[in-house]
Design a protein around this motif. Structure first.
Motif, mmCIF file in Angstrom:
data_model
loop_
_atom_site.group_PDB
_atom_site.id
_atom_site.type_symbol
_atom_site.label_atom_id
_atom_site.label_comp_id
_atom_site.label_asym_id
_atom_site.label_seq_id
_atom_site.Cartn_x
_atom_site.Cartn_y
_atom_site.Cartn_z
ATOM 1 N N ILE A 111 -15.905 -1.297 -17.377
ATOM 2 C CA ILE A 111 -15.450 -2.221 -16.338
ATOM 3 C C ILE A 111 -16.192 -2.067 -15.011
ATOM 4 O O ILE A 111 -16.252 -3.008 -14.233
ATOM 5 N N CYS A 112 -16.800 -0.889 -14.791
ATOM 6 C CA CYS A 112 -17.391 -0.648 -13.463
ATOM 7 C C CYS A 112 -18.510 -1.626 -13.084
ATOM 8 O O CYS A 112 -18.528 -2.117 -11.953
ATOM 9 N N PRO A 113 -19.455 -1.903 -14.003
ATOM 10 C CA PRO A 113 -20.514 -2.840 -13.594
ATOM 11 C C PRO A 113 -19.943 -4.202 -13.184
ATOM 12 O O PRO A 113 -20.417 -4.795 -12.205
ATOM 13 N N THR A 114 -18.932 -4.653 -13.891
ATOM 14 C CA THR A 114 -18.325 -5.943 -13.541
ATOM 15 C C THR A 114 -17.646 -5.861 -12.170
ATOM 16 O O THR A 114 -17.800 -6.753 -11.331
ATOM 17 N N MET A 115 -16.895 -4.766 -11.965
ATOM 18 C CA MET A 115 -16.227 -4.585 -10.670
ATOM 19 C C MET A 115 -17.234 -4.598 -9.528
ATOM 20 O O MET A 115 -17.031 -5.244 -8.505
ATOM 21 N N HIS A 116 -18.321 -3.875 -9.722
ATOM 22 C CA HIS A 116 -19.280 -3.748 -8.625
ATOM 23 C C HIS A 116 -20.150 -4.987 -8.476
ATOM 24 O O HIS A 116 -20.620 -5.288 -7.392
ATOM 25 N N ARG A 117 -20.322 -5.715 -9.574
ATOM 26 C CA ARG A 117 -21.013 -7.006 -9.469
ATOM 27 C C ARG A 117 -20.188 -7.929 -8.564
ATOM 28 O O ARG A 117 -20.718 -8.582 -7.662
ATOM 29 N N ASN A 118 -18.863 -7.937 -8.815
ATOM 30 C CA ASN A 118 -17.987 -8.792 -8.011
ATOM 31 C C ASN A 118 -17.883 -8.293 -6.567
ATOM 32 O O ASN A 118 -17.868 -9.077 -5.627
ATOM 33 N N MET A 119 -17.806 -6.972 -6.422
ATOM 34 C CA MET A 119 -17.690 -6.406 -5.078
ATOM 35 C C MET A 119 -18.967 -6.663 -4.291
ATOM 36 O O MET A 119 -18.930 -6.892 -3.082
ATOM 37 N N LYS A 120 -20.088 -6.648 -4.978
ATOM 38 C CA LYS A 120 -21.359 -6.890 -4.308
ATOM 39 C C LYS A 120 -21.412 -8.314 -3.753
ATOM 40 O O LYS A 120 -22.011 -8.568 -2.708
ATOM 41 N N GLU A 121 -20.793 -9.222 -4.472
ATOM 42 C CA GLU A 121 -20.741 -10.605 -4.003
ATOM 43 C C GLU A 121 -20.008 -10.678 -2.652
ATOM 44 O O GLU A 121 -20.442 -11.362 -1.734
ATOM 45 N N ILE A 122 -18.896 -9.932 -2.576
ATOM 46 C CA ILE A 122 -18.150 -9.875 -1.322
ATOM 47 C C ILE A 122 -18.992 -9.195 -0.247
ATOM 48 O O ILE A 122 -19.067 -9.650 0.892
ATOM 49 N N PHE A 123 -19.645 -8.109 -0.668
ATOM 50 C CA PHE A 123 -20.514 -7.361 0.245
ATOM 51 C C PHE A 123 -21.581 -8.278 0.863
ATOM 52 O O PHE A 123 -21.820 -8.256 2.065
ATOM 53 N N GLU A 124 -22.202 -9.096 0.010
ATOM 54 C CA GLU A 124 -23.247 -10.002 0.512
ATOM 55 C C GLU A 124 -22.660 -11.000 1.502
ATOM 56 O O GLU A 124 -23.279 -11.350 2.503
ATOM 57 N N LYS A 125 -21.434 -11.425 1.214
ATOM 58 C CA LYS A 125 -20.817 -12.444 2.065
ATOM 59 C C LYS A 125 -20.475 -11.889 3.450
ATOM 60 O O LYS A 125 -20.575 -12.595 4.451
ATOM 61 N N TYR A 126 -20.070 -10.623 3.505
ATOM 62 C CA TYR A 126 -19.635 -10.037 4.781
ATOM 63 C C TYR A 126 -20.633 -9.003 5.301
ATOM 64 O O TYR A 126 -20.265 -8.098 6.033
ATOM 65 N N LYS A 127 -21.879 -9.165 4.900
ATOM 66 C CA LYS A 127 -22.922 -8.221 5.281
ATOM 67 C C LYS A 127 -23.043 -8.097 6.800
ATOM 68 O O LYS A 127 -23.323 -7.026 7.325
ATOM 69 N N ASP A 128 -22.842 -9.202 7.490
ATOM 70 C CA ASP A 128 -23.045 -9.199 8.939
ATOM 71 C C ASP A 128 -21.777 -8.883 9.700
ATOM 72 O O ASP A 128 -21.765 -8.940 10.926
ATOM 73 N N ASN A 129 -20.705 -8.580 8.990
ATOM 74 C CA ASN A 129 -19.448 -8.288 9.667
ATOM 75 C C ASN A 129 -19.145 -6.793 9.586
ATOM 76 O O ASN A 129 -18.731 -6.289 8.546
ATOM 77 N N PRO A 130 -19.357 -6.055 10.686
ATOM 78 C CA PRO A 130 -19.151 -4.605 10.634
ATOM 79 C C PRO A 130 -17.691 -4.205 10.467
ATOM 80 O O PRO A 130 -17.387 -3.044 10.213
ATOM 81 N N GLU A 131 -16.785 -5.181 10.574
ATOM 82 C CA GLU A 131 -15.364 -4.859 10.430
ATOM 83 C C GLU A 131 -14.932 -4.698 8.976
ATOM 84 O O GLU A 131 -13.829 -4.257 8.701
ATOM 85 N N VAL A 132 -15.790 -5.136 8.063
ATOM 86 C CA VAL A 132 -15.450 -5.052 6.637
ATOM 87 C C VAL A 132 -16.279 -3.948 5.985
ATOM 88 O O VAL A 132 -17.502 -3.955 6.076
ATOM 89 N N MET A 133 -15.587 -2.999 5.364
ATOM 90 C CA MET A 133 -16.306 -1.908 4.699
ATOM 91 C C MET A 133 -15.807 -1.719 3.258
ATOM 92 O O MET A 133 -14.837 -2.343 2.852
ATOM 93 N N TYR A 134 -16.501 -0.862 2.546
ATOM 94 C CA TYR A 134 -16.198 -0.630 1.130
ATOM 95 C C TYR A 134 -16.213 0.867 0.881
ATOM 96 O O TYR A 134 -17.035 1.581 1.445
ATOM 97 N N LEU A 135 -15.316 1.327 0.031
ATOM 98 C CA LEU A 135 -15.231 2.759 -0.252
ATOM 99 C C LEU A 135 -15.044 2.965 -1.747
ATOM 100 O O LEU A 135 -13.977 2.675 -2.294
ATOM 101 N N SER A 136 -16.107 3.413 -2.396
ATOM 102 C CA SER A 136 -16.028 3.662 -3.836
ATOM 103 C C SER A 136 -15.961 5.158 -4.082
ATOM 104 O O SER A 136 -16.842 5.901 -3.666
ATOM 105 N N HIS A 137 -14.894 5.586 -4.756
ATOM 106 C CA HIS A 137 -14.745 7.002 -5.090
ATOM 107 C C HIS A 137 -15.222 7.211 -6.516
ATOM 108 O O HIS A 137 -14.809 6.479 -7.409
ATOM 109 N N THR A 138 -16.044 8.225 -6.731
ATOM 110 C CA THR A 138 -16.390 8.533 -8.115
ATOM 111 C C THR A 138 -15.301 9.420 -8.710
ATOM 112 O O THR A 138 -14.746 10.278 -8.024
#
Lengths: 217, 140
Positions: free
Chosen positions: A90-117
């Protein structure tokens, strides 16, 4: 006759328009257990207040081998998840989707992401760094963190409310859920979305601006 | 008028005959393609994506027709045994490993290959179960 029907009909339509337009601005729910506590008010009297679940203090090593704490996410909203780099389910799918969000809010420093291994044996910071670079999200806005098994598994289950289990019978050694957990600036859980489900991820995309605008007021 | 009607009917009949006589090979390929899509969703889509677009430089895309064509005999081995070395796709180097799928039968691999090599902008025709069996014997 025609007129008689059309009058109540138009009244009904007007009522619907009025009702829907009177709806207040959308707000995201606050998730997780809550308690009622007696608190002292600024004027000295005491009253009751609802205390919501918040993410406790943490300290993990990130992809640059730097210790990060809650301070890194001060005045930010962030999306947290649990994964491991060698996961092919499931991880590649999750991160594919999360990356889409990441690209959308790339210029907004108020939005961050935290992936725990959750692979405490293999996913050292240097492995995480390589993963971040390969995923194409290594700009600091998306943090990848490594911690002891206890600390990561505990925060997953007790605080982010995501189940993670080390299981030697599973093909890749771990069982975990693919929730993307949305955390607000007060460290409260405001949403949990199945990161493998495009519909739920689309909902997360819609909810981010709602949460951001809430803090503006 | 009558002649015209008969003429049209005759032409229609001819067209139907030709259409239904479409070679059995094409029909078999279509069956493989549809089954291959189900297998792709189950085993491959996580990493390679619904459009075969890959994921960053973690997972290569499946859109490099030249690679697919020039490595046609190796593709079955890649799926069955996984990939341990780095490979170059569309001019970009991909490191890391691809997991093996030893549980797939030859016919599954053939169907997967028909789907992949006829989707995502590729159009490379049929893979038979027999050719997969031969290719697998020659895996390095």
């Amino acid at each position: 006759m025609k007129l008689q029907i059309s009058i109540p009909l138009s009244l009904f339509a007007a009522a619907i328009v009025l009702i829907t337009s009177c709806q207040g601005e959308k707000k995201l729910p606050i998730l997780g257990p809550r308690t009622v506590e007696t608190v002292k008010k600024p004027d000295g009297s005491s009253g009751v207040d609802t205390v919501y679940k918040t993410i406790p203090n943490f300290s993990f090593l990130n992809q640059d081998s730097v210790t990060i704490t809650n301070d890194k996410f001060r005045d930010k909203i962030y999306i947290a998840d649990f994964f491991f780099t060698s996961c092919t389910t499931i991880c590649p799918t999750m991160h594919r989707n999360m990356k889409e969000i990441f690209e959308k809010y790339k210029d907004n420093p108020e939005v961050m992401y935290l992936s725990h291994t959750i692979d405490f044996k293999y996913d050292t910071p240097s492995v995480l760094k390589k993963y971040a670079q390969k995923l194409g999200v290594d700009n600091g806005q998306w943090q990848f963190v490594y911690g002891s098994k206890d600390s990561v598994y505990k925060i997953a289950e007790k605080d982010y409310l995501v189940a993670v289990i080390e299981d030697s019978t599973a093909k890749e050694g771990y069982i975990h859920q693919g929730w993307l957990v949305l955390i607000d600036k007060q460290k409260r859980i405001r949403g949990a979305y199945d990161g493998t489900d495009t519909k739920q991820v689309a909902q997360l995309m819609k909810d981010i601006p709602v949460l951001l605008s809430e803090d503006k007021k | 008028m009558r002649r015209f009607l008969i003429g049209t009917l005759f032409l229609l009949l001819l067209a139907t005959i030709i259409y239904s006589c479409q070679d059995a090979g094409q029909i078999k390929q279509d069956v493989y393609y549809v089954n291959g899509r189900d297998l792709y969703i189950k085993h491959c889509q996580n990493c390679h994506g619904a459009k075969g677009e890959g994921l960053g430089t973690l997972t290569p895309p499946l859109t490099d027709s030249v690679f697919l064509k020039s490595n046609r005999e190796k593709l079955a081995c890649y799926i069955k045994n996984g990939i341990k070395d780095s490979i170059v796709i569309n001019g970009i180097k991909y490191e890391g490993t691809m997991p093996a799928f030893p549980e797939l039968y030859d016919i599954d691999i053939a169907q997967l290959l028909v789907y992949i090599s006829n989707s995502f902008g590729n159009k490379q025709g049929m893979y038979t179960t027999e050719s997969v069996a031969t290719d697998l014997k020659n895996c390095k």
